[in-house]
Design a protein around this motif. Structure first.
Motif, PDB file in Angstrom:
ATOM      1  N   VAL A   1       1.523   5.739   4.325  1.00 27.23           N
ATOM      2  CA  VAL A   1       2.101   4.453   4.710  1.00 27.23           C
ATOM      3  C   VAL A   1       1.451   3.326   3.918  1.00 27.23           C
ATOM      4  O   VAL A   1       2.131   2.447   3.370  1.00 27.23           O
ATOM      5  N   ASP A   2       0.124   3.333   3.845  1.00 25.08           N
ATOM      6  CA  ASP A   2      -0.584   2.284   3.102  1.00 25.08           C
ATOM      7  C   ASP A   2      -0.286   2.363   1.612  1.00 25.08           C
ATOM      8  O   ASP A   2      -0.211   1.333   0.928  1.00 25.08           O
ATOM      9  N   LEU A   3      -0.141   3.583   1.096  1.00 24.60           N
ATOM     10  CA  LEU A   3       0.185   3.738  -0.317  1.00 24.60           C
ATOM     11  C   LEU A   3       1.555   3.141  -0.617  1.00 24.60           C
ATOM     12  O   LEU A   3       1.742   2.453  -1.628  1.00 24.60           O
ATOM     13  N   ALA A   4       2.522   3.367   0.272  1.00 28.51           N
ATOM     14  CA  ALA A   4       3.861   2.790   0.096  1.00 28.51           C
ATOM     15  C   ALA A   4       3.801   1.268   0.107  1.00 28.51           C
ATOM     16  O   ALA A   4       4.414   0.593  -0.736  1.00 28.51           O
ATOM     17  N   GLY A   5       3.045   0.696   1.039  1.00 29.46           N
ATOM     18  CA  GLY A   5       2.910  -0.757   1.099  1.00 29.46           C
ATOM     19  C   GLY A   5       2.233  -1.327  -0.126  1.00 29.46           C
ATOM     20  O   GLY A   5       2.627  -2.374  -0.637  1.00 29.46           O
ATOM     21  N   SER A   6       1.215  -0.626  -0.633  1.00 28.83           N
ATOM     22  CA  SER A   6       0.487  -1.105  -1.811  1.00 28.83           C
ATOM     23  C   SER A   6       1.365  -1.089  -3.050  1.00 28.83           C
ATOM     24  O   SER A   6       1.325  -2.016  -3.864  1.00 28.83           O
ATOM     25  N   ILE A   7       2.172  -0.036  -3.218  1.00 32.42           N
ATOM     26  CA  ILE A   7       3.060   0.040  -4.379  1.00 32.42           C
ATOM     27  C   ILE A   7       4.082  -1.092  -4.339  1.00 32.42           C
ATOM     28  O   ILE A   7       4.317  -1.784  -5.336  1.00 32.42           O
ATOM     29  N   GLY A   8       4.696  -1.305  -3.168  1.00 34.31           N
ATOM     30  CA  GLY A   8       5.681  -2.370  -3.045  1.00 34.31           C
ATOM     31  C   GLY A   8       5.091  -3.740  -3.310  1.00 34.31           C
ATOM     32  O   GLY A   8       5.683  -4.556  -4.029  1.00 34.31           O
ATOM     33  N   SER A   9       3.916  -3.999  -2.755  1.00 36.87           N
ATOM     34  CA  SER A   9       3.268  -5.291  -2.951  1.00 36.87           C
ATOM     35  C   SER A   9       2.874  -5.494  -4.409  1.00 36.87           C
ATOM     36  O   SER A   9       3.036  -6.590  -4.971  1.00 36.87           O
ATOM     37  N   LEU A  10       2.377  -4.434  -5.042  1.00 38.41           N
ATOM     38  CA  LEU A  10       1.944  -4.521  -6.438  1.00 38.41           C
ATOM     39  C   LEU A  10       3.110  -4.881  -7.349  1.00 38.41           C
ATOM     40  O   LEU A  10       2.992  -5.754  -8.215  1.00 38.41           O
ATOM     41  N   VAL A  11       4.244  -4.225  -7.141  1.00 35.70           N
ATOM     42  CA  VAL A  11       5.408  -4.461  -8.000  1.00 35.70           C
ATOM     43  C   VAL A  11       5.976  -5.857  -7.770  1.00 35.70           C
ATOM     44  O   VAL A  11       6.323  -6.566  -8.725  1.00 35.70           O
TER      45      VAL A  11
END
Length: 439
Positions: free
Chosen positions: A326-336
């Motif tokens: 879940v955190d990995l998904a949020g981090s990828i979205g925020s990064l992009v």
């Protein structure tokens, strides 16, 4: 009288040597408060709002939008009250390229703006007296109304707010060519978008366009040349069945913990890379030429290549191996999102250990990328397409993709690269409980 202090462009990130003035947020003579953003500077990594080191008046600006300023060179001059002793230390720190957060505390007295206003009014000479009018001969009235005179062409920089200036820059629109519709001749966002939609004029015979090499494009070019001629690149490819990955994505979308995050194939590709790094730690390493050592990194700082209006950037997620799915998904979205907005912080652009580039979003099957500087491997994720595939002894339509792995052949042999890529493919073909349990 307040003291005038020249503020030099500070170091806005690790190793940056210059920045381009994107937009001034305060006009000359305008009042600023401590830590109030007064200028936007575009570096090779991001657009940064530079805060004012003082409370006072912005006296002079030493660069125009579009100008490149070297770190340590004059950027602006402030008129400040009561900082005679502190100004010397601050100016020295600025000339040495110190970062702006070290400037907190150099404020001015609250009544200084009123005193400065009175001084400016007193120092302003009175306007010259108008010349007496010259008598002109009387002309008989003309019955035909005169044609309206054309409006004078605008001179000087166009009036537009910083977000509109940034939009125009991202779209390649010269604000001076845009007809303003806002109040007092201000160019609005709608004006810029309309100019972008307008058909471009056909170029004449032998016409050309010259684009200055600067910002992200300049930094990318320098990094890619340095990487290509330093690390001997090798690439291996794998075509694999990722129907299991696509099914897993649909399952994750139905889970309540993923309600507020975007679940895409990139999420499971990133997870597969992290799991393969755990099995093959030498992939997450760096060749230190000066020390004569191979440095194996314990943390996987996972880079995600993002195409932005300013060019390609590869920010990274620090210690991504510790994140839940879940955190990995949020981090990828925020990064992009941050990268596309041009707001990536310099710290997010450095320290990457392995990266992923998704060429599949452009309908491309695979590629042979150049390694980001300092990294030893980059995974290419191609388009996922329904294709005939032998599955359990029969031909069936399955979801197929091609993966590629480019790596530094000095420390990664072909065997290691192939095994790493095969493990990534195995994870994606059958995520199962191993992959989905890590939520």
């Amino acid at each position: 009288m307040g003291q005038k202090i020249t503020f030099n462009l500070p170091d806005l990130g690790e190793g940056l040597t210059e920045g381009e003035v994107a937009a001034w947020l305060v006009e000359p003579g305008g009042e600023v408060k401590l830590n109030q953003p007064f200028v936007e500077v575009e570096t090779a990594k991001a657009v940064v709002e530079v805060p004012s080191p003082y409370t006072g008046t912005l006296s002079d600006r030493h660069a125009s939008p579009g100008d490149t300023v070297d770190v340590g060179s004059p950027l602006a001059t402030f008129e400040v009250e009561g900082v005679e002793e502190r100004a010397e230390a601050t100016t020295k720190a600025s000339s040495e390229g110190k970062r702006t957060p070290n400037l907190v505390g150099y404020g001015a007295k609250e009544d200084a703006p009123k005193r400065r206003k009175r001084r400016r009014e007193a120092a302003t000479p009175p306007p010259p007296a108008p010349e007496p009018p010259v008598a002109e001969p009387v002309t008989p009235p003309v019955m035909t109304p005169p044609e309206p005179e054309p409006e004078p062409a605008p001179s000087g920089p166009a009036l537009a707010k910083p977000p509109v200036r940034k939009l125009a820059k991202d779209l390649g629109i010269d604000l001076r060519t845009v007809a303003p519709t806002g109040p007092h001749g201000t160019v609005t966002r709608s004006d810029v978008e309309a100019a972008a939609r307008a058909p471009a004029a056909a170029p004449g015979a032998g016409g050309e366009e010259r684009i200055p090499i600067k910002g992200v494009r300049k930094a990318t070019a320098q990094n890619m040349v340095a990487s290509a001629f330093t690390a001997p690149h090798a690439t291996v490819f794998l075509t694999c069945d990722v129907t299991g990955m696509m099914d897993a994505i649909e399952e994750l979308k139905g889970r309540k913990e993923f309600t507020d995050v975007k679940v895409t194939p990139m999420l499971l590709v990133a997870k597969a890379v992290l799991m393969a790094c755990r099995r093959h730690p030498m992939i997450n390493a760096h060749w230190d030429e000066s020390a004569g050592e191979i440095v194996v990194k314990h943390d996987v700082n996972l880079g995600i290549a993002a195409a932005t209006p300013r060019g390609l950037v590869v920010p990274n997620i620090k210690a991504a191996q510790h994140l839940s799915l879940v955190d990995l998904a949020g981090s990828i979205g925020s990064l992009v999102r941050t990268a596309r907005d041009g707001k990536t912080q310099p710290g997010d652009m450095s320290g990457g250990t392995i990266s992923i580039t998704n060429v599949g979003v452009f309908g491309v099957d695979t590629g042979t990328p150049i390694l980001p500087p300092g990294e030893s491997a980059i995974l290419v994720f191609g388009a996922v397409r329904p294709q005939p595939w032998v599955h359990e002894g029969e031909i069936a339509v399955r979801q197929i993709t091609t993966l590629g792995l480019a790596f530094d052949h000095r420390l990664i042999d072909g065997e290691l690269g192939a095994k790493f890529l095969a493990d990534v493919g195995d994870f994606l073909a059958d995520p199962g409980e191993t992959l989905l349990a890590w939520t």
